[in-house]
Design a protein around this motif. Sequence first.
Motif, short mmCIF file in Angstrom:
data_model
loop_
_atom_site.label_atom_id
_atom_site.label_comp_id
_atom_site.label_asym_id
_atom_site.label_seq_id
_atom_site.Cartn_x
_atom_site.Cartn_y
_atom_site.Cartn_z
N LYS A 1 10.37 2.06 -15.28
CA LYS A 1 9.97 3.18 -16.13
C LYS A 1 8.57 3.72 -15.81
O LYS A 1 8.30 4.90 -16.02
N ILE A 2 7.68 2.86 -15.34
CA ILE A 2 6.29 3.26 -15.16
C ILE A 2 5.95 3.51 -13.70
O ILE A 2 5.23 4.46 -13.37
N LEU A 3 6.48 2.68 -12.81
CA LEU A 3 6.08 2.77 -11.40
C LEU A 3 6.94 3.73 -10.60
O LEU A 3 6.55 4.11 -9.49
N LYS A 4 8.11 4.09 -11.09
CA LYS A 4 8.98 4.99 -10.32
C LYS A 4 8.47 6.43 -10.38
O LYS A 4 7.91 6.85 -11.37
N ALA B 1 0.80 0.58 -8.45
CA ALA B 1 0.47 -0.66 -9.15
C ALA B 1 -0.86 -1.22 -8.69
O ALA B 1 -1.68 -1.69 -9.50
N LEU B 2 -1.11 -1.16 -7.38
CA LEU B 2 -2.38 -1.68 -6.84
C LEU B 2 -3.55 -0.85 -7.33
O LEU B 2 -4.64 -1.38 -7.62
N PHE C 1 0.82 -1.21 0.00
CA PHE C 1 0.00 0.00 0.00
C PHE C 1 0.85 1.26 0.00
O PHE C 1 0.35 2.35 0.29
N GLN C 2 2.14 1.14 -0.32
CA GLN C 2 3.05 2.27 -0.24
C GLN C 2 3.79 2.48 -1.56
O GLN C 2 4.10 1.52 -2.26
N GLY C 3 4.09 3.73 -1.89
CA GLY C 3 4.95 4.09 -3.01
C GLY C 3 4.54 3.47 -4.33
O GLY C 3 3.35 3.44 -4.70
N PRO C 4 5.52 2.93 -5.08
CA PRO C 4 5.23 2.33 -6.39
C PRO C 4 4.25 1.17 -6.29
O PRO C 4 3.49 0.91 -7.22
#
Length: 559
Positions: free
Chosen positions: A556-559, A360-361, A353-356
């Motif tokens: 590339k996408i989640l950062k 994603a979730l 439930f945190q950051g990247p």
Amino acid sequence: MAFAVSTQLHFPLTPLQRNQFKNSSPRAFFCSCFKSRPDSSHLRSKQLTLLVPKLGSAPRHRQKFQVKVGTGGEFADSGEVADSLASDAPESFSWSSVILPFIFPALGGLLFGYDIGATSGATLSLQSAALSGTTWFNLSPVQLGLVVSGSLYGALLGSTLVYGIADFLGRRRELIIAAGLYLLGSLITGCAPDLNVLLLGRLLYGLGIGLAMHGAPLYIAETCPSQIRGTLISLKELFIVLGILLGFSVGSFEIDVVGGWRYMYGFGTPVALLMGLGMWSLPPSPRWLLLRAVQGKGALQEYKDKAMVALSKLRGRPPGDKLSEKLVEDALLSVKTAYEDEEKSGGNFLEVFQGPNLKALTIGGGLVLFQQITGQPSVLYYAGSILQTAGFSAAADATRVSVIIGVFKLLMTWVAVAKVDDLGRRPLLIGGVSGIAISLFLLSAYYKFLGGFPLVAVGALLLYVGCYQISFGPISWLMVSEIFPLRTRGRGISLAVLTNFGSNAIVTFAFSPLKEYLGAENLFLLFGAIALVSLLFVVLVVPETKGLSLEEIESKILK
């Protein structure tokens, strides 16, 4: 083309190329730079190759940077194992080597779909005084609801249980356990002497669904080449639809047989046995083995050796070949870097439930949520009555109508499978969800003031089914399988599965009271409005992942 030396010494980089180099992931750069350095003859072969149209003549195992001369070079990780082991370059593979690692996990999806299809006929057989073959055929609405939704409750429980143990079990063992639960559930349900035993069998079968729908997309995504990942995971959705069609067909053949519901539910037994034996013959996911090594769950060399053997078997190469050894070494560095980067943020049980991980979730969970609350179960609930109003004679028999719908779903899913790695995820989602919204508004209009035009309703129904099967149906599970970072992938997918089955249960049980309170026309109008919200979600939130390895998606996408 790709190699691990400073290309500025040999080729001029355009400003665009320098910007791309500068903006590339530091992990991708350093992992590629310091793993191997080609000799001068290899470098000369690279230079010569760049002077002629034909690319790719250099040995693949010496490639490290991908350079696209004249088009703006792109620097990224590469290697023989493509997506399975941190690669960017297209992997050369034989289809024969990827068929079995796909089919056996996908049988878990087929058995899930089969339960949906078989239950529609089994409930008719079970409630018939003449055909049930039991003395307890007179089921109350609550008892019938428990029979229908028993597997759904089991799936909810299974996806909840697997949240904390997914990375411990591994993808292969999870699917073997799922096959065992499928087998046990089918046998108990088919041989049930009374309602309580029947419900127990339904619950066990549902536990298998929860584990299979979690483990199958993980195993397929982590073992297949990246350039066909979208196709294979979409094919898993095709297997679900094929299972629905198979369940409808078996129900149609057995509907007039005394005790036919036993055959309908028991038919899953040999398929579950085949799935279990097949998964037993397959190796564990190499990526999962490397993750366990990085997590310190055993001797590093032991897990590396297991990963090399698993990779060789998956690609049809001799055990312990040099190429697999090199690729596993490269992949281990990539996995270790990803794991250490995420551990710096303070890993804990709630890190999903945190950051990247939260990003994603949001993407994965949002897709499977909208997949259900746009009314998918409710629209199919009306399929029989809609076709009857259009004068289709086959609509007099609910099981045969279901077969017609199942065939159409299968055909449209095949369209998605054929185009997902060509067109990409976002175009299919945007086009499909737009069609879903239009079809729901048409259904609302039909029940409100177009009742004299039944072909409008039939067209809206087929538009809904077709658009769903090229968008939310396959693409949601594809995105769920590839969007989560490695460290939290098991827990993230289990939460997405839980969201899917939970929202399914809410829509299923809220449908009747909402229909009574709002009326069919306003209910479909509500679903249409939700579809518009889901379209906005797709446009603004969901990224394009076509052609990217799982590591690239993370960097590339989640950062």
